[in-house]
Design a protein around this motif. Sequence first.
Motif, PDB file in Angstrom:
ATOM      1  N   ILE A  54       0.803  -1.295  -0.085  1.00 27.46           N
ATOM      2  CA  ILE A  54       0.285  -0.006   0.011  1.00 27.46           C
ATOM      3  C   ILE A  54       0.923   1.200  -0.035  1.00 27.46           C
ATOM      4  O   ILE A  54       0.659   2.344  -0.648  1.00 27.46           O
ATOM      5  CB  ILE A  54      -0.935   0.133   1.187  1.00 27.46           C
ATOM      6  N   ARG A  55       2.128   1.439   0.951  1.00 23.18           N
ATOM      7  CA  ARG A  55       2.836   2.309   0.878  1.00 23.18           C
ATOM      8  C   ARG A  55       3.256   2.559  -0.323  1.00 23.18           C
ATOM      9  O   ARG A  55       3.599   3.781  -0.913  1.00 23.18           O
ATOM     10  CB  ARG A  55       3.943   2.222   1.927  1.00 23.18           C
ATOM     11  N   GLN A  58       1.003   4.001  -3.042  1.00 20.55           N
ATOM     12  CA  GLN A  58       0.885   5.558  -2.630  1.00 20.55           C
ATOM     13  C   GLN A  58       1.970   6.376  -3.197  1.00 20.55           C
ATOM     14  O   GLN A  58       1.959   7.579  -3.648  1.00 20.55           O
ATOM     15  CB  GLN A  58       0.757   5.838  -0.999  1.00 20.55           C
ATOM     16  N   SER A  61       1.737   6.670  -7.059  1.00 19.52           N
ATOM     17  CA  SER A  61       0.779   7.483  -7.447  1.00 19.52           C
ATOM     18  C   SER A  61       0.994   8.858  -7.252  1.00 19.52           C
ATOM     19  O   SER A  61       0.881   9.690  -7.895  1.00 19.52           O
ATOM     20  CB  SER A  61      -0.552   6.877  -6.860  1.00 19.52           C
ATOM     21  N   GLY A  62       1.783   9.250  -6.271  1.00 21.61           N
ATOM     22  CA  GLY A  62       2.161  10.364  -5.606  1.00 21.61           C
ATOM     23  C   GLY A  62       3.064  11.017  -6.425  1.00 21.61           C
ATOM     24  O   GLY A  62       3.226  12.083  -6.912  1.00 21.61           O
TER      25      GLY A  62
END
Length: 66
Positions: A54-55, A58, A61-62
């Motif tokens: 998940i990290r 993120q 996508s960031g």
Amino acid sequence: MYFLAVFLPPLAVLLAGKPFQALMNLLLCLLGFLPGVIHAILVVKDKKDEERMIRQAQLISGSRDN
């Protein structure tokens, strides 16, 4: 969390957010302590892997938003 998985396997599985698997782990511990420990370690590892994934998602996508 791995320390807890070795010494109190059902509690480690419960803290990993898997209440039904914690019941299954309790049954495994009653049948034999080693199967319960192995199951708890696998559940804790799966939780850690999921959090890491998940990290990473993120972060990816960031970085594309810039």
